[in-house]
Motif scaffolding. Structure first.
Motif, PDB file in Angstrom:
ATOM      1  N   VAL A 164      -9.143   3.327  -0.134  1.00 26.44           N
ATOM      2  CA  VAL A 164      -8.981   3.011  -1.556  1.00 26.44           C
ATOM      3  C   VAL A 164     -10.319   3.185  -2.258  1.00 26.44           C
ATOM      4  CG1 VAL A 164      -9.273   0.533  -1.085  1.00 26.44           C
ATOM      5  CG2 VAL A 164      -8.283   1.278  -3.258  1.00 26.44           C
ATOM      6  N   HIS A 166       5.455   8.511  -2.652  1.00 29.16           N
ATOM      7  CA  HIS A 166       5.015   7.658  -3.742  1.00 29.16           C
ATOM      8  C   HIS A 166       4.587   8.544  -4.902  1.00 29.16           C
ATOM      9  CE1 HIS A 166       4.883   4.231  -1.058  1.00 29.16           C
ATOM     10  NE2 HIS A 166       4.270   4.991  -0.211  1.00 29.16           N
ATOM     11  N   TRP A 191      -3.015   2.493 -11.203  1.00 32.89           N
ATOM     12  CA  TRP A 191      -2.857   2.465  -9.740  1.00 32.89           C
ATOM     13  C   TRP A 191      -2.157   3.753  -9.329  1.00 32.89           C
ATOM     14  CZ3 TRP A 191      -3.574  -1.003  -5.593  1.00 32.89           C
ATOM     15  CH2 TRP A 191      -2.736  -0.845  -4.486  1.00 32.89           C
ATOM     16  N   MET A 213       0.796  -1.197   0.000  1.00 33.47           N
ATOM     17  CA  MET A 213       0.000   0.000   0.000  1.00 33.47           C
ATOM     18  C   MET A 213       0.817   1.229   0.000  1.00 33.47           C
ATOM     19  SD  MET A 213      -3.076  -0.287   2.553  1.00 33.47           S
ATOM     20  CE  MET A 213      -2.159  -1.430   3.424  1.00 33.47           C
ATOM     21  N   THR A 214       1.690   2.756  -0.266  1.00 29.59           N
ATOM     22  CA  THR A 214       2.398   3.447  -0.516  1.00 29.59           C
ATOM     23  C   THR A 214       1.843   4.230  -0.247  1.00 29.59           C
ATOM     24  OG1 THR A 214       3.226   5.812  -2.236  1.00 29.59           O
ATOM     25  CG2 THR A 214       3.763   6.298  -1.227  1.00 29.59           C
ATOM     26  N   ARG A 219      -5.759   3.674   5.528  1.00 31.82           N
ATOM     27  CA  ARG A 219      -5.658   4.029   4.116  1.00 31.82           C
ATOM     28  C   ARG A 219      -7.011   3.761   3.478  1.00 31.82           C
ATOM     29  NH1 ARG A 219       0.586   2.433   2.395  1.00 31.82           N
ATOM     30  NH2 ARG A 219       1.488   3.556   4.156  1.00 31.82           N
ATOM     31  N   GLY A 264       3.869  -0.520  -5.039  1.00 33.97           N
ATOM     32  CA  GLY A 264       2.683  -0.971  -5.748  1.00 33.97           C
ATOM     33  C   GLY A 264       3.014  -1.790  -6.974  1.00 33.97           C
ATOM     34  N   VAL A 284      -5.388   5.079  -3.919  1.00 35.81           N
ATOM     35  CA  VAL A 284      -5.122   4.756  -2.516  1.00 35.81           C
ATOM     36  C   VAL A 284      -4.560   6.001  -1.856  1.00 35.81           C
ATOM     37  CG1 VAL A 284      -3.948   3.212  -0.913  1.00 35.81           C
ATOM     38  CG2 VAL A 284      -4.551   2.396  -3.215  1.00 35.81           C
ATOM     39  N   GLU A 285      -5.185   6.411  -0.765  1.00 35.16           N
ATOM     40  CA  GLU A 285      -4.714   7.617  -0.081  1.00 35.16           C
ATOM     41  C   GLU A 285      -4.587   7.370   1.417  1.00 35.16           C
ATOM     42  OE1 GLU A 285      -3.453  10.401  -0.875  1.00 35.16           O
ATOM     43  OE2 GLU A 285      -3.770  10.437  -3.042  1.00 35.16           O
ATOM     44  N   SER A 342      -1.044   5.339  -5.651  1.00 35.15           N
ATOM     45  CA  SER A 342      -1.012   5.216  -4.198  1.00 35.15           C
ATOM     46  C   SER A 342      -0.259   6.393  -3.594  1.00 35.15           C
ATOM     47  CB  SER A 342      -0.343   3.898  -3.791  1.00 35.15           C
ATOM     48  OG  SER A 342      -0.300   3.783  -2.380  1.00 35.15           O
ATOM     49  N   LEU A 349      -1.026  -4.660   1.898  1.00 37.20           N
ATOM     50  CA  LEU A 349      -0.993  -4.358   0.474  1.00 37.20           C
ATOM     51  C   LEU A 349      -1.457  -5.552  -0.351  1.00 37.20           C
ATOM     52  CD1 LEU A 349      -0.318  -2.286  -1.675  1.00 37.20           C
ATOM     53  CD2 LEU A 349       2.045  -3.069  -1.621  1.00 37.20           C
TER      54      LEU A 349
END
Length: 291
Positions: free
Chosen positions: A284, A15, A128, A1-2, A282, A67, A159-160, A130, A41
């Protein structure tokens, strides 16, 4: 996950597509992030609501490849284009790909995603991003660019981070309890000025860009780090980066206490603690190009 990530999650993008003032230190944090959060992740990439296994993937703001390699593991037939502004990060990613024997499945592209014209990234089935979208100068324009880039029916995964991870209990350190939370409050003020899109609700933004948001999920991370050297190194590197953005606003007593924690050779080093953890969230969003 980043980083990113990211990831990092600290004062400078990780990232993301943005340059770093300390690419080596940032790369170390990104690699530790990938190691510490590997299980989460894997669960996240396994959740992605793909209609068929994607063959062409773009990783926007790839950092050192957190990722990228999770997606390669999840989709063994896929080829990935990894995009970042940092030549050093991309070089590190290529070295990892070679070590894995996956260099034939990874293409790296150095690009500034704030530029008006993006490089040719093909027509991917999956994009993607992230911990990178909140660093965009004009995220709405970037979202539209991703929409136009995707193949029809393709999926965009955003993804945040909810914010900087917590590592210490509220009672720590004993001489300045609550120190980490005060550091986070100062960091939040820094980011509100310098990274205004961090913490945004990307659902409405994705819809406005023409996507259909199919799902949203919050991933809760709570990892016991009491017996993990990796968590200790992750906490040390992350809090050192956090210090960069808060040093000018912390009370002198708090800054001194933070420096004692960050002194890896000192008696108060956080590496000597047995109560470290990684606590964060996180979110998504899975959004599809339907037309």
């Amino acid at each position: 996950m980043t980083h990113a990530h990211t990831p990092s999650h600290g004062p400078s993008p990780s990232h993301s597509h943005s340059p770093s003032h300390d690419s080596h230190g940032e790369a170390e944090i990104l690699d530790l992030d990938a190691q510490v959060l590997a299980e989460h992740l894997t669960a996240l990439t396994g959740w992605l609501p793909v209609q068929a296994p994607p063959r062409r993937i773009v990783d926007l703001g790839c950092g050192t490849g957190t990722g990228t390699f999770a997606l390669l593991d999840r989709f063994p037939e896929a080829h990935i284009t990894a995009v970042d502004t940092s030549a050093a990060h991309l070089q590190r990613l290529r070295e990892k790909a070679c070590a894995r024997g996956a260099e034939g499945r990874v293409r790296t592209v150095q690009a500034d995603l704030d530029a008006a014209d993006w490089p040719d990234l093909g027509a991917p089935d999956l994009v993607w991003a992230s911990a990178s979208m909140h660093h965009m100068a004009d995220p709405d324009r970037a979202l539209k660019a991703v929409h136009d880039l995707l193949a029809p029916g393709g999926l965009f995964a955003v993804v945040e981070l909810s914010g900087f991870p917590r590592f210490l209990p509220e009672t720590a350190p004993e001489d300045r309890p609550g120190l980490e939370e005060r550091c986070h409050e100062a960091s939040d003020r820094f980011h509100a000025e310098h990274v205004p899109h961090r913490g945004a609700d990307w659902g409405p933004k994705l819809t406005a860009a023409g996507f259909t948001v199919e799902d949203e999920r919050v991933i809760t991370v709570d990892i016991d780090g009491s017996r993990s050297e990796a968590v200790g190194a992750y906490a040390l590197g992350s809090l050192r980066r956090l210090r960069h953005s808060v040093a000018g606003t912390l009370a002198p007593e708090d800054l001194a206490a933070l420096d004692r924690l960050l002194d890896s050779e000192g008696p108060g080093s956080l590496l000597r603690r047995d109560d470290l953890a990684v606590r964060t969230e996180r979110t998504v969003w899975a959004a599809r190009r339907t037309g």
